[in-house]
Write a protein that holds these residues in place. Sequence first.
Motif, PDB file in Angstrom:
ATOM      1  N   ILE A 161      -7.270  -2.489  -1.224  1.00  0.00           N
ATOM      2  CA  ILE A 161      -6.261  -3.389  -1.775  1.00  0.00           C
ATOM      3  C   ILE A 161      -6.906  -4.593  -2.453  1.00  0.00           C
ATOM      4  O   ILE A 161      -6.226  -5.513  -2.876  1.00  0.00           O
ATOM      5  N   PHE A 162      -8.236  -4.609  -2.569  1.00  0.00           N
ATOM      6  CA  PHE A 162      -8.923  -5.745  -3.165  1.00  0.00           C
ATOM      7  C   PHE A 162      -9.565  -5.368  -4.494  1.00  0.00           C
ATOM      8  O   PHE A 162     -10.606  -5.870  -4.854  1.00  0.00           O
ATOM      9  N   THR A 163      -8.967  -4.443  -5.228  1.00  0.00           N
ATOM     10  CA  THR A 163      -9.481  -4.047  -6.530  1.00  0.00           C
ATOM     11  C   THR A 163      -8.430  -4.259  -7.583  1.00  0.00           C
ATOM     12  O   THR A 163      -7.240  -4.438  -7.292  1.00  0.00           O
ATOM     13  N   ASN A 164      -8.877  -4.201  -8.853  1.00  0.00           N
ATOM     14  CA  ASN A 164      -7.937  -4.376  -9.950  1.00  0.00           C
ATOM     15  C   ASN A 164      -6.962  -3.218 -10.063  1.00  0.00           C
ATOM     16  O   ASN A 164      -5.953  -3.312 -10.764  1.00  0.00           O
ATOM     17  N   GLU A 165      -7.244  -2.106  -9.391  1.00  0.00           N
ATOM     18  CA  GLU A 165      -6.330  -0.969  -9.432  1.00  0.00           C
ATOM     19  C   GLU A 165      -4.986  -1.332  -8.820  1.00  0.00           C
ATOM     20  O   GLU A 165      -3.939  -0.893  -9.300  1.00  0.00           O
ATOM     21  N   ILE A 166      -4.991  -2.145  -7.769  1.00  0.00           N
ATOM     22  CA  ILE A 166      -3.749  -2.532  -7.135  1.00  0.00           C
ATOM     23  C   ILE A 166      -2.948  -3.448  -8.051  1.00  0.00           C
ATOM     24  O   ILE A 166      -1.717  -3.434  -8.061  1.00  0.00           O
ATOM     25  N   SER A 167      -3.636  -4.262  -8.849  1.00  0.00           N
ATOM     26  CA  SER A 167      -2.947  -5.115  -9.809  1.00  0.00           C
ATOM     27  C   SER A 167      -2.268  -4.285 -10.886  1.00  0.00           C
ATOM     28  O   SER A 167      -1.138  -4.569 -11.289  1.00  0.00           O
ATOM     29  N   THR A 168      -2.950  -3.232 -11.341  1.00  0.00           N
ATOM     30  CA  THR A 168      -2.362  -2.334 -12.327  1.00  0.00           C
ATOM     31  C   THR A 168      -1.150  -1.632 -11.746  1.00  0.00           C
ATOM     32  O   THR A 168      -0.114  -1.476 -12.414  1.00  0.00           O
ATOM     33  N   ALA A 169      -1.252  -1.214 -10.483  1.00  0.00           N
ATOM     34  CA  ALA A 169      -0.125  -0.550  -9.815  1.00  0.00           C
ATOM     35  C   ALA A 169       1.068  -1.493  -9.704  1.00  0.00           C
ATOM     36  O   ALA A 169       2.220  -1.086  -9.905  1.00  0.00           O
ATOM     37  N   PHE A 170       0.803  -2.768  -9.394  1.00  0.00           N
ATOM     38  CA  PHE A 170       1.879  -3.735  -9.290  1.00  0.00           C
ATOM     39  C   PHE A 170       2.573  -3.940 -10.630  1.00  0.00           C
ATOM     40  O   PHE A 170       3.808  -3.974 -10.709  1.00  0.00           O
ATOM     41  N   GLU A 171       1.798  -4.092 -11.706  1.00  0.00           N
ATOM     42  CA  GLU A 171       2.382  -4.288 -13.028  1.00  0.00           C
ATOM     43  C   GLU A 171       3.265  -3.107 -13.419  1.00  0.00           C
ATOM     44  O   GLU A 171       4.357  -3.275 -13.963  1.00  0.00           O
ATOM     45  N   TYR A 172       2.794  -1.901 -13.136  1.00  0.00           N
ATOM     46  CA  TYR A 172       3.575  -0.699 -13.457  1.00  0.00           C
ATOM     47  C   TYR A 172       4.863  -0.660 -12.649  1.00  0.00           C
ATOM     48  O   TYR A 172       5.940  -0.407 -13.198  1.00  0.00           O
ATOM     49  N   PHE A 173       4.769  -0.927 -11.336  1.00  0.00           N
ATOM     50  CA  PHE A 173       5.950  -0.889 -10.473  1.00  0.00           C
ATOM     51  C   PHE A 173       6.952  -1.965 -10.875  1.00  0.00           C
ATOM     52  O   PHE A 173       8.170  -1.715 -10.909  1.00  0.00           O
ATOM     53  N   TYR A 174       6.438  -3.146 -11.207  1.00  0.00           N
ATOM     54  CA  TYR A 174       7.343  -4.237 -11.596  1.00  0.00           C
ATOM     55  C   TYR A 174       8.087  -3.911 -12.890  1.00  0.00           C
ATOM     56  O   TYR A 174       9.298  -4.064 -12.974  1.00  0.00           O
ATOM     57  N   ASN A 175       7.365  -3.461 -13.899  1.00  0.00           N
ATOM     58  CA  ASN A 175       7.982  -3.245 -15.217  1.00  0.00           C
ATOM     59  C   ASN A 175       8.898  -2.024 -15.267  1.00  0.00           C
ATOM     60  O   ASN A 175       9.912  -2.041 -15.965  1.00  0.00           O
ATOM     61  N   THR A 176       8.554  -0.962 -14.561  1.00  0.00           N
ATOM     62  CA  THR A 176       9.333   0.273 -14.655  1.00  0.00           C
ATOM     63  C   THR A 176      10.442   0.377 -13.611  1.00  0.00           C
ATOM     64  O   THR A 176      11.428   1.082 -13.834  1.00  0.00           O
ATOM     65  N   ILE A 177      10.305  -0.335 -12.490  1.00  0.00           N
ATOM     66  CA  ILE A 177      11.301  -0.227 -11.428  1.00  0.00           C
ATOM     67  C   ILE A 177      12.030  -1.553 -11.214  1.00  0.00           C
ATOM     68  O   ILE A 177      13.256  -1.637 -11.371  1.00  0.00           O
ATOM     69  N   ILE A 178      11.299  -2.595 -10.860  1.00  0.00           N
ATOM     70  CA  ILE A 178      11.920  -3.869 -10.500  1.00  0.00           C
ATOM     71  C   ILE A 178      12.688  -4.467 -11.682  1.00  0.00           C
ATOM     72  O   ILE A 178      13.871  -4.803 -11.574  1.00  0.00           O
ATOM     73  N   LYS A 179      12.007  -4.609 -12.797  1.00  0.00           N
ATOM     74  CA  LYS A 179      12.632  -5.243 -13.961  1.00  0.00           C
ATOM     75  C   LYS A 179      13.742  -4.378 -14.540  1.00  0.00           C
ATOM     76  O   LYS A 179      14.854  -4.864 -14.800  1.00  0.00           O
ATOM     77  N   LYS A 180      13.481  -3.103 -14.740  1.00  0.00           N
ATOM     78  CA  LYS A 180      14.429  -2.214 -15.407  1.00  0.00           C
ATOM     79  C   LYS A 180      15.644  -1.897 -14.538  1.00  0.00           C
ATOM     80  O   LYS A 180      16.787  -1.970 -14.997  1.00  0.00           O
ATOM     81  N   ASN A 181      15.405  -1.561 -13.271  1.00  0.00           N
ATOM     82  CA  ASN A 181      16.498  -1.089 -12.420  1.00  0.00           C
ATOM     83  C   ASN A 181      17.274  -2.202 -11.725  1.00  0.00           C
ATOM     84  O   ASN A 181      18.443  -2.004 -11.375  1.00  0.00           O
ATOM     85  N   TYR A 182      16.626  -3.354 -11.516  1.00  0.00           N
ATOM     86  CA  TYR A 182      17.275  -4.383 -10.706  1.00  0.00           C
ATOM     87  C   TYR A 182      17.461  -5.717 -11.438  1.00  0.00           C
ATOM     88  O   TYR A 182      18.576  -6.227 -11.545  1.00  0.00           O
ATOM     89  N   GLN A 183      16.372  -6.290 -11.936  1.00  0.00           N
ATOM     90  CA  GLN A 183      16.496  -7.609 -12.559  1.00  0.00           C
ATOM     91  C   GLN A 183      17.386  -7.589 -13.792  1.00  0.00           C
ATOM     92  O   GLN A 183      18.239  -8.474 -13.964  1.00  0.00           O
ATOM     93  N   ASN A 184      17.204  -6.611 -14.661  1.00  0.00           N
ATOM     94  CA  ASN A 184      17.976  -6.585 -15.914  1.00  0.00           C
ATOM     95  C   ASN A 184      19.487  -6.526 -15.692  1.00  0.00           C
ATOM     96  O   ASN A 184      20.227  -7.339 -16.260  1.00  0.00           O
ATOM     97  N   PRO A 185      20.018  -5.598 -14.888  1.00  0.00           N
ATOM     98  CA  PRO A 185      21.473  -5.588 -14.684  1.00  0.00           C
ATOM     99  C   PRO A 185      21.993  -6.829 -13.977  1.00  0.00           C
ATOM    100  O   PRO A 185      23.085  -7.311 -14.295  1.00  0.00           O
ATOM    101  N   LEU A 186      21.218  -7.374 -13.044  1.00  0.00           N
ATOM    102  CA  LEU A 186      21.646  -8.590 -12.358  1.00  0.00           C
ATOM    103  C   LEU A 186      21.701  -9.776 -13.316  1.00  0.00           C
ATOM    104  O   LEU A 186      22.674 -10.548 -13.321  1.00  0.00           O
TER     105      LEU A 186
END
Length: 461
Positions: free
Chosen positions: A346-371
Amino acid sequence: MSTRTKHNLIKKENLTIADLFQAVNTDGNSKYFSLGVQKLPFLDTSNSNITVYSHQGFKNWGVDNQYGTHLERLYQSSPTHASLINLKSTLTCGDGFSYDQSNTKLTSFIEVNNLDEVFELCTNDLVKYGAFSMLIYWNAGATIGETPQIAKVEHCDFSLTRPEETGDINIDAKYYYYSRNWKDVNSKGNTAVKIPVYDITQASKQSPQLFVWFSKKDGNHCFPVEDYRSALKSIVLEGEIQNFWMNNVMNGLVPSGIFTLTQVPDDEARSQIKQQIKRDFTTTDNAGKYICLFSEGDNKPTFTPISTDNNASIYDSLSQNAVQKIVSAHQLNSPALAGLPSNGSIFTNEISTAFEYFYNTIIKKNYQNPLLRAFNKIFSLNGYNEKVGIKNLNPIQYIFSENVILATLSKDEIRERMGYNALPNGEGSSIGSNGQTININPTQPKNPTPATPPQNQITGR
């Protein structure tokens, strides 16, 4: 299996995984037993089972009208599922609304209506149920031009609402019913309240109105589809395995053996013997105790052990499989984001890439935008045309080398990340060149003599 038997099973409460495998469906076509051995009715998620006509003016949510309650129980029983729900809610809410704080009227409207909390509650509903709802109270006679103004906004728990019967799941309801207890709805003192849906053209005639949002991606205009629906059985399984092991430990890992008595006592004596054995040899407090038995001649009791050596590995495998399916259903690309076990670091840049992907494709699209679309519509009706956003959290940051940090940040910026004040007279405003050694001079700390270094301290290691 008779129709009466099926309906009796539906009425049974607190069904467990043991119930799941007690009987086998014989007809293969029952909507209550879609998988042959399934006796948990809410797990059959076809439209005919999710949307059921009640003949009371509203549609039932599930065959027992308790689908929302079942989802809440799953959240409370499955650690993995709860962790992922909490992660999604936290990332969606971020650090609150983002807007121009100098807009005092907008600030006052948000604070008076406690909209930060309303936003959080709506977020929890959206993540958990796939929908959210709010009560809109109109300000009678108050308009901006010809647009009516909103006087008050309140969160309304979506799981406590039911749409009116329209005769077709593809037709939007014009009214919703609200009740705190759908199990005994319309019984004495528990009448469902009828509320009109949000319609600005009827603002002068109807208040409050219910603003409801959910995606109609499956063609069902009555109830939402929660994102994790494909993993409902795995969520149930994880919770039941956890409950199984807890009860095993609390009962002294029973059944681990069988006591056989050569004499058959009367009912009262039999009950006393059972209670004494339970008191002396079950629960974790009695672990390691010895057994003392008295016998005369051949009339001695026997104890036959039952081997459970292989059970642990079986249940561990089932549990791991359930966790994997829950994570997949929540579309989490890196379990470490939710604090779950992960094969990678969990201390590599791979986890940061995973977070960016999860945020943009799931959090932002499915939840933040409609709210945000819903809340910005509320703000605009009251004349606040500024687009309100969300101050996003950034729990994971890239780790840069010393050379990159020194070549990019000023002394003061580096000191700020370490938890220290800026240098006086603008001494720390310049940016060092690549490879240059910079004397950070850690004086004037914000917290004098800290016991431990700040968590965000840059070590360069």
